[in-house]
Scaffold this motif. Sequence first.
Motif, PDB file in Angstrom:
ATOM      1  N   ILE A   1       0.863  -1.178   0.000  1.00 32.03           N
ATOM      2  CA  ILE A   1       0.000   0.000   0.000  1.00 32.03           C
ATOM      3  C   ILE A   1       0.900   1.229   0.000  1.00 32.03           C
ATOM      4  O   ILE A   1       1.853   1.321   0.776  1.00 32.03           O
ATOM      5  CB  ILE A   1      -0.933   0.017   1.224  1.00 32.03           C
ATOM      6  N   ALA A   2       0.600   2.164  -0.901  1.00 34.66           N
ATOM      7  CA  ALA A   2       1.423   3.353  -1.045  1.00 34.66           C
ATOM      8  C   ALA A   2       0.531   4.527  -1.420  1.00 34.66           C
ATOM      9  O   ALA A   2      -0.656   4.361  -1.720  1.00 34.66           O
ATOM     10  CB  ALA A   2       2.508   3.146  -2.104  1.00 34.66           C
ATOM     11  N   HIS A   3       1.121   5.722  -1.389  1.00 41.47           N
ATOM     12  CA  HIS A   3       0.411   6.932  -1.801  1.00 41.47           C
ATOM     13  C   HIS A   3       1.374   7.808  -2.591  1.00 41.47           C
ATOM     14  O   HIS A   3       2.378   8.270  -2.065  1.00 41.47           O
ATOM     15  CB  HIS A   3      -0.114   7.703  -0.590  1.00 41.47           C
ATOM     16  N   ARG A   4       1.066   7.972  -3.882  1.00 35.97           N
ATOM     17  CA  ARG A   4       1.875   8.804  -4.770  1.00 35.97           C
ATOM     18  C   ARG A   4       3.364   8.437  -4.694  1.00 35.97           C
ATOM     19  O   ARG A   4       4.231   9.305  -4.636  1.00 35.97           O
ATOM     20  CB  ARG A   4       1.659  10.284  -4.463  1.00 35.97           C
ATOM     21  N   GLY A   5       3.634   7.147  -4.700  1.00 35.15           N
ATOM     22  CA  GLY A   5       5.012   6.679  -4.701  1.00 35.15           C
ATOM     23  C   GLY A   5       5.613   6.457  -3.334  1.00 35.15           C
ATOM     24  O   GLY A   5       6.673   5.829  -3.224  1.00 35.15           O
ATOM     25  N   ASN A   6       4.992   6.942  -2.267  1.00 33.20           N
ATOM     26  CA  ASN A   6       5.497   6.746  -0.911  1.00 33.20           C
ATOM     27  C   ASN A   6       4.884   5.485  -0.313  1.00 33.20           C
ATOM     28  O   ASN A   6       3.656   5.366  -0.231  1.00 33.20           O
ATOM     29  CB  ASN A   6       5.147   7.951  -0.032  1.00 33.20           C
ATOM     30  N   VAL A   7       5.728   4.547   0.093  1.00 30.28           N
ATOM     31  CA  VAL A   7       5.251   3.286   0.644  1.00 30.28           C
ATOM     32  C   VAL A   7       4.657   3.529   2.023  1.00 30.28           C
ATOM     33  O   VAL A   7       5.290   4.108   2.904  1.00 30.28           O
ATOM     34  CB  VAL A   7       6.397   2.262   0.716  1.00 30.28           C
ATOM     35  N   ILE A   8       3.420   3.055   2.218  1.00 31.57           N
ATOM     36  CA  ILE A   8       2.743   3.162   3.503  1.00 31.57           C
ATOM     37  C   ILE A   8       2.930   1.892   4.311  1.00 31.57           C
ATOM     38  O   ILE A   8       3.202   1.937   5.507  1.00 31.57           O
ATOM     39  CB  ILE A   8       1.235   3.440   3.297  1.00 31.57           C
ATOM     40  N   GLY A   9       2.771   0.728   3.673  1.00 28.79           N
ATOM     41  CA  GLY A   9       2.934  -0.499   4.433  1.00 28.79           C
ATOM     42  C   GLY A   9       2.848  -1.728   3.555  1.00 28.79           C
ATOM     43  O   GLY A   9       2.340  -1.686   2.443  1.00 28.79           O
ATOM     44  N   TRP A  10       3.400  -2.829   4.075  1.00 24.56           N
ATOM     45  CA  TRP A  10       3.222  -4.134   3.483  1.00 24.56           C
ATOM     46  C   TRP A  10       3.202  -5.139   4.631  1.00 24.56           C
ATOM     47  O   TRP A  10       3.651  -4.839   5.731  1.00 24.56           O
ATOM     48  CB  TRP A  10       4.322  -4.465   2.479  1.00 24.56           C
TER      49      TRP A  10
END
Length: 914
Positions: free
Chosen positions: A182-191
Amino acid sequence: MRGFIAVVLLVSSCVLEPADEPPAAAAWEATPDLAEARFFARPVGEDVEEALWLPRFGVEVLPGRHTVRTHVGIEVENPGPGQREAHLRLPVPPGAAVTRAVLHVDGRPMEGAFVARERARAIYRSITARRRDPALITWAGPEWVEISIFPVEARGRRVLELEWIEPAAVVGGRIQVRVPVIAHRGNVIGWPAHVVLPDGTSVPVPRPGLVAVGSATIAAPAAAARQPGSPFGLVLARAAAAPATQPAAPPAIVVVVETSAAMSLAARRVQRDALDELLAGLPAAAHVTVLRADWTVEVLAEQTRPTALGAALDALDAIPSAGPLDLERALLAACRQAAAVGAGTIVFVGGGADAFGGDGLAAPLRCLREARQRLVAVGVPAVPAPLADLASLTGGRACAATELPRPRTLAALAAPAPATLAATAATAELGGVESWEPLETVTGEVAWIGRIAGALPPADRVGADDLEALWARARIGRGDADDGAGGERIVTPLTSLLVLENDGDYPRWGLPVPRAPRTWWRTARTVASAAAALPAAEAIPEWMKKKGQDDGPGRAGVGRRDRGREPLARAQAAEVGEPARDEARTAGALGVMRPSGTASIFGRDSAIGRDADSALGSLIGNQIGEAYGVGGFGLVGRQGGGSTSEGTVGLGNLGTIGVAPGHRWYAGARQRGSQQPDVVGGQVKTTGGLDRDVIGRTIRSHLKEVKFCYEQELMRRPSLHGRVTVKFAISPTGSVSSSAVDASTVNDARVERCIAQAVQRWEFPKPAGGGVVIVSYPFVLAAGSPVTRPTPARPARPPETEWQVALRILADGAVPLMTRVARIATLLRAKDTSRPEVLGWWLATAHLRAGAPDAEVFLLVSRLLDAAKQARDAVRVLAEGAVRHPDAIARELRRRGRAADAERVQALAARGPR
């Protein structure tokens, strides 16, 4: 709902072994470009992105020799005040078919139903307007799904489960899966920190990418299955059964370049850079045909090598942006051109927004399907959803110009797809299979799925539902959803997954109640953590941060850095058996009904459940009577539903009884002798098979909803009044398929948007004989003073506008052309010039692109260019006016002897509203 759902990637009938860590290069290579990923919250009806947290994220996997099934659990949290809508754009593996979605509502797992995409969106919008609990999962490309969840309460959490199946990827005897991220605009949020396997063991995930989940021994070259009673069986062949290598012919590609007025100079620069990158990635032996398209279509180069396209690209740069984009005409011309040169791929580069209303993509889709051609859409700056769907339905893909696929991917798309498998020793027994279709695996290899009549060949027997899902996924590129491919049971460009609040909601919308299939994932407590989410070196952009919010421990989300590994330690402890207090924390995510304490029936955690809303008639929120009304009264909240002052149980929003004392328009607009705010309907204008009286009665029965929109804003602007004309389309089923404000004197975007959204929720009788009905209807909003209707007087002849004067000057053939142009430039306060082309392009830039001018402006600019011997551009500019002034533009085209263009303008106008 403190729970967490595990996500599982499954491989069946294989020996599971501890997985070795994949090489770093391979791991990151298998991770998709996350620039398109999204993970944010927003208030309903507002186009803003706010923080969203990811407390839990897990995955279970069921691996098999031929297929892999994955189960994903996502828990999101709203850290801000008030209700929010969660939005996720989540990557899924290539070739995967999304088959299931579950939303947890008050601890209850609610199954999703497959619904036609546009209908699913309309139902979702209607339900969210009533502040209820749906979720919507839609296709966003071959490797993406979009997820919307509503509502997520302030400091509240929601849990969603997804499930997909994909062809197994085997490398060196090890089954590989791509871990969801899961990411937002290229920034990784979590896996997920671990991938959980069916026997309860887990594989650690140090970073996103490929993970080996076990060993696979190939016992048969293919898998086969058949539904009981079906005349057809399905066969899935592994990569070992790939087609035999044959000398490949040079690929042929048709490139369509948009040159419409919508393409600004900055957009044209981005477009040219994208073209250079695309052409550089093609084989030197490729044959490229280049078309430019707006109102007209022109061939700039035909069957030319990529290295010899310099002259065509220079000619393209010399063509100014002008004319509307007739997307239907452009794609049909490209389809015909591709068939003539034997091209299997069409690449469209541009904005891609059709300038005209109605459905302009049905005919191109039929043409592309019949010719078995793929469409690759490269958006400048992005690809509109209709064009992206068309690309997916042809087996192509869509991407932004700044996120181009790798050149080798584009070259592979250009190559013709093999029609059958080679009769090798491994697949000789599969010779009776027809309609082989390719499916890409996570390692870039190809698995082949086909349909067979009669007896199944010797092969591994697998679940028929699994192969039907993959067959439907492979057929998306062929658009054959009506041949029994099962496309209505997976997420496709035409079908979405809709999850409603309870089983009683589905029949209200004419949907069957979905039933949970037999589940394979473990019901025992398994917890994977999102704490492995954000490396300390990475940060979320400052613009996504929200001041004054406490991130809290163990939450990964937009707008924060990871706060360490303490949450990971807690999650790992829970996996080996923490005390029972952790059971309650995970129960909700695992579908276990938690005992509910006694609570107010007006609260969200109701002791008698959500059905109380239906039984009591929506005593919460803004609804009255039954659960689906609007403008009702409420007894909770700071302003008490319809109240307009603190401490009251007012009914002010109804606009019929009064408002709470002390409101700022109580003393003025509602004084004795003054008239209350009102909404007056106008005359119905319609085309189609539905009587205008029937339409008028239906509209009048909904006027209270329009009045609600008006009075909500009237509280802020007591003098607000005017006329709002809404144009909308009634589908053959009676639902409103589209609605937009056509004209307004109110000049208030909130009121206009609210009214248009209200109209889109209405239901009308089904039109006679089917077909679409186009309706235009004015709403007159009266603020409060008595409305006086003066005696109509004979309208005076309007004074001549400066554009009409300019046209009269230009038509005076007794005066030299340069003198006429100079006089027009002086009249219009334009650049001092006597050259018609200079004045024409200056006016086009300064006036045509600045709004919606009168028809005379288009006529003047076009005639100036025509006088300068630029006939092609004169017609292109004139056609821009066809969007708003079709009759006037058609008359002008006929006057110039262009009857075909005039007929095209009339046909586009009849196609429906934009």
